[in-house]
Structures are given as structure tokens and as C-alpha cells.
Design an enzyme around this catalytic site. Structure first.
Site, PDB file in Angstrom:
ATOM      1  N   ASP A 144      -2.810  -7.362  -5.391  1.00 24.78           N
ATOM      2  CA  ASP A 144      -3.334  -6.131  -4.522  1.00 24.78           C
ATOM      3  C   ASP A 144      -3.762  -5.245  -5.313  1.00 24.78           C
ATOM      4  OD1 ASP A 144      -3.431  -5.500  -2.174  1.00 24.78           O
ATOM      5  OD2 ASP A 144      -1.359  -5.055  -1.806  1.00 24.78           O
ATOM      6  N   ARG A 200       6.478 -11.665   5.433  1.00 20.94           N
ATOM      7  CA  ARG A 200       6.014 -11.441   6.867  1.00 20.94           C
ATOM      8  C   ARG A 200       6.856 -12.584   7.484  1.00 20.94           C
ATOM      9  NH1 ARG A 200      -0.229 -10.070   5.494  1.00 20.94           N
ATOM     10  NH2 ARG A 200       0.112  -8.322   4.301  1.00 20.94           N
ATOM     11  N   GLN A 215       0.431 -11.138  -3.577  1.00 18.89           N
ATOM     12  CA  GLN A 215      -0.967 -10.731  -3.322  1.00 18.89           C
ATOM     13  C   GLN A 215      -1.486 -10.051  -4.936  1.00 18.89           C
ATOM     14  OE1 GLN A 215      -0.194  -7.966  -0.122  1.00 18.89           O
ATOM     15  NE2 GLN A 215      -1.804  -9.078   1.082  1.00 18.89           N
ATOM     16  N   CYS A 260       0.814  -1.133   0.023  1.00 16.19           N
ATOM     17  CA  CYS A 260       0.075   0.040  -0.023  1.00 16.19           C
ATOM     18  C   CYS A 260       0.689   1.289  -0.146  1.00 16.19           C
ATOM     19  CB  CYS A 260      -0.963  -0.134   1.190  1.00 16.19           C
ATOM     20  SG  CYS A 260      -0.956  -1.200   2.524  1.00 16.19           S
ATOM     21  N   HIS A 276      -8.465  -0.849  -0.001  1.00 18.09           N
ATOM     22  CA  HIS A 276      -7.424  -1.987  -0.252  1.00 18.09           C
ATOM     23  C   HIS A 276      -8.329  -3.060  -0.570  1.00 18.09           C
ATOM     24  CE1 HIS A 276      -4.391  -0.119   2.667  1.00 18.09           C
ATOM     25  NE2 HIS A 276      -5.518   0.280   2.862  1.00 18.09           N
ATOM     26  N   LYS A 301     -14.922  -3.431   6.933  1.00 13.72           N
ATOM     27  CA  LYS A 301     -14.391  -4.227   5.584  1.00 13.72           C
ATOM     28  C   LYS A 301     -15.440  -5.372   5.419  1.00 13.72           C
ATOM     29  CE  LYS A 301     -11.858  -8.025   8.601  1.00 13.72           C
ATOM     30  NZ  LYS A 301     -10.886  -8.789   8.627  1.00 13.72           N
ATOM     31  N   HIS A 349      -5.504  -1.066  -4.987  1.00 14.68           N
ATOM     32  CA  HIS A 349      -5.901   0.062  -4.155  1.00 14.68           C
ATOM     33  C   HIS A 349      -6.601   1.084  -4.928  1.00 14.68           C
ATOM     34  CE1 HIS A 349      -2.545  -1.585  -1.787  1.00 14.68           C
ATOM     35  NE2 HIS A 349      -3.159  -1.297  -0.759  1.00 14.68           N
TER      36      HIS A 349
END
Length: 639
Positions: free
Chosen positions: A380, A360, A378, A331, A512, A466, A382
């Protein structure tokens, strides 16, 4: 007026304060009670401040958790009876059962030990021991567990901030526990010890190794039997076994470290197909593709807040006197793309998409093949939008997510909406108006899409509400897949704004979203969903050509050339061995289509088609075969 007691059936009772819930409700009508957002034992007394009490049974998550948590205590009591020197760790309910951790002085539980534990659990259930809750000061509890020699419980107590803690007793057994629990051990009816494994205390490699014993329990025998059948089927599909067998990936943790994946050619092919499909679909939906680096100065992660809240999961290192971090999330980089120039409301929504690999530091105790790894990629994205455009953007994400999941063969979903707890506004970022508007946008988008959803009050992150979408696989298991998260935090931390129509600077709304989640995790789910029998469009080898004898190889090579020129992933098996042996080997390799060529096929320029799951489809010209399966060879968006 009395206190309203609502049963699982929906019927209502009215009772006076001071009465025990257990004494009010009909037999076998519930397992635990809920007052507001707090769970209490059925042996609890009704208090004057209670307005209504909901009684929950095994059909509710809270009821199952209580049943399984009590089962874990029964198992721990059985272990203590059989191995008095065993020291207790923790024993929670899980999504599918329960476990308890024990330090047994370096001993590993054998299959015979597990059978003995299960037999002793049966004795404890027959004894029908009353389960009693007590509250002690933290210092009293420390003194109690010190006298009992339970070092791990003392360690947990010293880490607690609460001045008053609760313990539960059943017969001679006592445990530190918040509860709630069933009224007595006799309430647990049917159970099974599943297996034992080694785990580090608190999942930390620096701590002692514990024996973690897993079990399952149900109030009905048929439910237990059904679970055990499904579990055996799940074991056959375990991606950690099937993946290496099919030469898709490996995870040699003893060489490269735990939680890291090496993709082999066949697995890499499937991954590439998935990623190319995702990129094409996103570009068609108005997303723009970006790439971001894998490391950055920690100052970036200080601004984002990750260093403060997420550091223990990050890989941080120093180079040339400057602290760096490997990215745990994408992000902040996407925000920097947005902030690379001043933005107008006319440019919004801006949708940035990246197949971003992150790292991670997950504790070794929670790692689980591809499903929980330390390095993963991911899907991913945004979205930066105006408040007015938020509902349409959420609706668009829901539509895209459903299209993607259905494209991979998933049809059933469980949807949850996590909201804030307005009674504790200090725990959340953003104003009450921000939260109300955001939650309404999510709710309206779900209802507009026609989804039934479960409301999860108080389950939102501190930075925004979310939507979670769980998919249901071919044997009925739920898997977390898509997450759509609103964020009031990062736009303010990074001062992410746009120029509105009136010339004023306004803060963007940031969404996100990851629709498959982790590519690695989703790959593992796919592998188990299909038991390795991928649909034709995903199979690394779509067609295998099997010449009957050496004299047929020349024609088989012609078939291979035509297939590859048509864009079909084919291979040619000219290995020695009987045809039946090579067919069997191909089936074990999960090849969806076999083309067998012998004298007759070579003379007539045809192929004999064998389709996995259907058997022989007969002989046909190669062009007819290609046309017949043309759509199935292609990804859904190219058909």
C-alpha cells in the site's frame, strides 16, 4: 428520421419506433441491446426517445452476461421440474459462467442429481420456450411469489425500494429478475453443469444453507470444449491444493477461523523475498517506508468515513469503555504521518509506502483461499502531490507497476479507466472541474505510457476516478492486480493541505495505489501461474544437493557450505532411499536445480547439474555452476 441500430460488426440499420429489435437485425447477430448505459432485451420495441441502439454479441461482457444469466434461469427451471419443493435463491452470471442457489430441504445434490439437471436443461432448450418480461408493482410481485411459496424471493422484494419490479417467465417457470435475457431458451446452445457446493443465504452464517449449482455455457461447442480443457488445467494449479502440498501455507479455518492464513517456512521464505524486493524497489523510486498500528479508536474511522460506509466489513470491539476497530485500510494512518507537521509545496510529492496488514470481515460465501481472505497484507502506498504534479506521479506509478509485474513473469495486461457519470454529479464528491482535471491526468498518463485501455463510464468510486490493471496468466485468465485511485474525499475530511508558493493553503491531491494488491492474493496468483514451479529467484529452495551414497555426504556438505556462503538457498537431502526416488521426490517438491554428487564428482570436485524442465546439464566445477546461474539466483533489481 428513424432510430439508428448498430450491429456488433459496426454496420448500421435504421428502423422506426415500435419495431422489435429482434425483427430488425439479421439472425444470430446479437444477444442483447444497449441504449445509453441501459441494457434491454432484443424483444423490446424501439421507443421514440431512443437515438441509437447498440446490439451486442457474445464477444462483449454484456452479451456473455446475458447468455449466462439466461442459462442460470434454464438451470433453475430444470431444478424446479425435478425437485418441485426446491425454493429459489439468486442466480446471477459470474465472471466465468453462472450459478443458482436453491434451498432443497436439507438435501445435497449428488453427481447423479447434477446429471439429471443437465439432461432436463437440454429438454428445456429443445422446447425453445419464449422468455417474456413483465412488470408488476412490488406488492403484486410479493403476492405472486407468496402464492408460489418462494420465501427467498419475497424476502428480496421486501428489501427493495422500487415500486415497480420486473419478472421473467419461460413456460411454467417464473423468476424475479431485472434482466435482460435472451428471446427464448433455444438460444442457449452448449452448456455444462460443473459442480455444486453449500453456501449460506446471502453469505451470512446465521442464514439457511443453500445448494449452489455452478454451470457454464457457450454458443459454440468448440468454445465449451476449450473452456473445459482450461478448467481442468486450472484445477491442477489450484493454489488451495498446491500450496499445502508444497508446504507453503495452510488455512485451518475450523481452528483459527475462515479467511486466515498460516505461513509455513517455505511459503514465508517466498513472501519475505517478495516483500524485501518491494521495499528495495520502492526506496529506489523515492518512496519512504512507514509502519502503522493494527488497531485504532473508531473516532479515526469515523473521520475517514469507514464507520459510515464500511462498518459491516470491520472488526469493531470495546475496551475500557472505548470503541476500537482493527484496521481495514492503511490510508488514515498515512494521512496522520503527512499531517504530523505543516507541509510546503517544496516537500511534494510525498510518497509513503507500507506493507500493511489489514482485516476485513468478508462473508464466508465469498472467501476463496488466498484470493479472498479476511486478513491480508497490501503493498500500500499513498502519494500526496500538487494538482500540477499529478500526471507525472500517475505515469511514475504506471512505470513502477509494469516493472513489478514483469519482474514476476507477467507480460500481458488489460487496463481499465473508471470515470464518473456527469449526469449524476450529486453521487460524487468534488467539483466537476476536479473530476475533469483528475480524469484527464489519468488518461494522459495512460496514453503517455502507450497503454490501450478500456473506458468504464460511471464505474468510478464516489471519491475519485481510478485505473485498474489486470494481468493475464499462463493459461489466459485475467486477474485484478494494480489499482491507482484518486481521492477527493479523505483530503477534505482530514483537512490535508500544503502551503503553495504564494503562501496560500491548498488541498493536496491524494493517490491511493496498490500494485500487487494483496500479497496473499498475489502469492495465490503466482502459485497458479507457475503451477508451483517458481522461477529460481523466488523458489524457497533454489538448489538441492543429492549425495549418491552415504560415502558422498562429506563432499555434499562441502558443496552445501559453499552455496550458502554464496547466498544461495540450498538444502541437503541425505535421506535413505534410492537416488531415483529422491530425484522424484525433489521434482514433486518443485526444486528448480538438483546437484548430484557421487564418486566422480567428489574426486574431480565437480557437481552434476539437473535443471527442472531441461534435464541433465552435465558435470561442472561448483564455481562455474554458481557463475552460470548467478543472475537467476538474484531478484531482478539486484542482477
Amino acid at each position: 428520421m428513424g432510430i439508428k441500430v448498430i450491429l456488433p460488426s459496426g454496420s448500421e440499420l435504421v428502423a422506426d419506433p415500435g419495431m422489435r429489435i429482434l425483427d430488425i437485425i439479421p439472425p444470430n447477430s446479437g444477444l442483447v441491446a444497449k441504449v445509453g448505459d441501459r441494457l434491454i432485451d432484443l424483444t423490446s420495441e424501439l421507443k421514440p426517445e431512443f437515438e441509437e441502439v447498440h446490439v451486442l454479441d457474445f464477444n462483449s461482457p454484456e452479451g456473455r452476461e446475458t447468455y449466462w444469466h439466461t442459462s442460470s434461469h434454464i438451470m433453475a427451471q430444470a431444478v424446479k421440474r425435478l425437485f418441485p419443493n426446491a425454493k429459489l435463491g439468486i442466480g446471477p452470471a459470474t465472471e466465468e459462467g453462472f450459478f443458482y442457489e436453491f434451498d432443497v430441504e436439507g438435501k445435497s445434490f449428488s453427481p447423479e442429481d447434477l446429471r439429471s439437471i443437465e439432461e432436463e436443461m437440454s429438454n428445456i432448450v429443445k422446447e425453445d420456450l419464449q422468455i417474456i418480461r413483465e412488470e408488476l408493482s412490488r406488492e403484486e410481485a410479493i403476492d405472486l411469489f407468496t402464492r408460489l411459496g418462494e420465501d427467498y424471493k419475497v424476502e428480496l422484494l421486501r428489501e427493495m425500494e422500487e415500486e415497480i419490479v420486473s419478472i421473467y417467465r419461460q413456460g411454467e417457470f417464473v423468476d424475479l429478475c431485472r434482466g435482460p435475457h435472451l428471446p427464448s431458451t433455444g438460444w442457449v446452445k452448449h452448456f455444462k453443469i460443473l459442480y455444486a457446493s453449500a453456501s449460506y443465504w446471502k453469505g451470512d452464517e446465521r442464514n439457511p444453507v443453500m445448494q449452489r449449482v455452478y454451470g457454464i455455457s457457450f454458443p459454440d461447442k468448440a468454445m465449451l470444449e476449450d473452456y473445459l480443457v482450461r478448467r481442468e488445467e486450472a484445477k491442477k494449479r489450484d493454489h488451495r491444493v498446491v500450496g499445502p502440498q508444497l508446504e507453503l501455507f495452510s488455512m485451518p479455518s475450523e481452528i483459527i477461523g475462515p479467511g486466515l492464513v498460516i505461513w509455513h517456512p517455505k511459503g514465508a521464505m517466498i513472501r519475505r523475498i517478495i516483500e524485501e524486493f518491494l521495499v528495495r524497489v520502492h526506496l529506489k523510486r523515492g518512496y519512504q517506508l512507514v509502519y502503522s498500528p493494527h488497531i485504532a479508536y473508531t473516532d479515526l474511522w469515523k473521520t475517514s468515513g469507514h464507520i459510515s460506509y464500511f462498518r459491516e466489513y470491520m472488526y469493531v470491539f470495546e475496551k475500557d469503555g472505548i470503541e476500537h476497530a482493527i484496521k481495514p485500510m492503511n490510508c488514515p494512518f498515512h494521512i496522520l504521518v503527512y499531517k504530523s507537521k505543516r507541509r510546503s509545496y517544496r516537500e511534494l510529492p510525498l510518497r509513503l509506502f507500507e506493507l500493511g496488514t489489514v482485516y476485513r470481515f468478508e462473508r464466508s460465501g465469498v472467501l476463496h483461499g488466498l484470493l479472498r481472505a479476511r486478513g491480508f497484507t497490501q503493498d500500500d502506498a499513498h502519494i500526496f502531490t500538487t494538482p500540477e504534479g499529478l500526471e507525472d506521479e500517475i505515469f511514475g506509478v504506471l512505470e513502477l507497476g509494469e516493472y513489478l509485474l514483469r519482474s514476476f513473469g507477467f507480460e500481458d495486461f488489460v487496463v481499465e479507466l473508471s470515470t464518473w457519470d456527469p449526469s449524476h454529479p450529486e453521487e460524487y464528491m468534488g467539483s466537476e472541474e476536479d473530476w475533469r482535471r483528475a480524469e484527464e491526468a489519468l488518461r494522459y498518463a495512460l496514453e503517455r505510457k502507450g497503454y490501450d485501455y478500456k473506458l468504464m463510464p460511471g464505474e468510478a468510486a464516489f471519491y475519485g476516478p481510478k485505473i485498474d490493471i489486470k494481468l493475464v496468466d499462463s493459461i489466459g485468465r485475467e486477474w485484478q492486480a494494480s489499482t491507482i485511485q484518486l481521492d477527493f474525499n479523505l483530503p477534505k475530511r482530514f483537512d490535508v493541505t500544503y502551503v503553495d508558493a504564494d503562501g496560500s493553503e491548498r488541498t493536496v491531491v491524494m493517490v491511493h495505489r496498490a500494485l500487487l494488491g494483496s500479497i496473499e492474493r498475489f502469492f495465490g496468483i503466482l502459485l497458479e501461474h507457475y503451477a508451483g514451479n517458481f522461477p529460481i529467484w523466488l523458489a524457497p529452495v533454489q538448489v538441492r544437493i543429492l549425495p549418491v551414497a552415504e560415502r558422498h555426504i562429506s563432499y555434499a556438505e562441502q558443496v552445501y557450505d559453499k552455496l550458502t556462503k554464496a547466498g544461495i538457498r540450498a538444502d541437503l537431502d541425505v535421506a535413505r532411499g534410492t537416488l531415483s526416488y529422491r530425484i522424484r521426490e525433489s521434482e514433486l517438491s518443485k526444486i528448480p536445480i538438483l546437484l548430484i554428487v557421487g564418486d566422480r564428482e567428489a574426486q574431480s570436485e565437480k557437481v552434476a547439474v539437473r535443471l527442472k524442465g531441461q534435464g541433465n546439464l552435465g558435470s561442472m566445477p561448483l564455481e562455474e555452476f554458481i557463475g552460470k546461474f548467478k543472475a537467476e539466483f538474484l531478484p531482478p533489481d539486484l542482477r
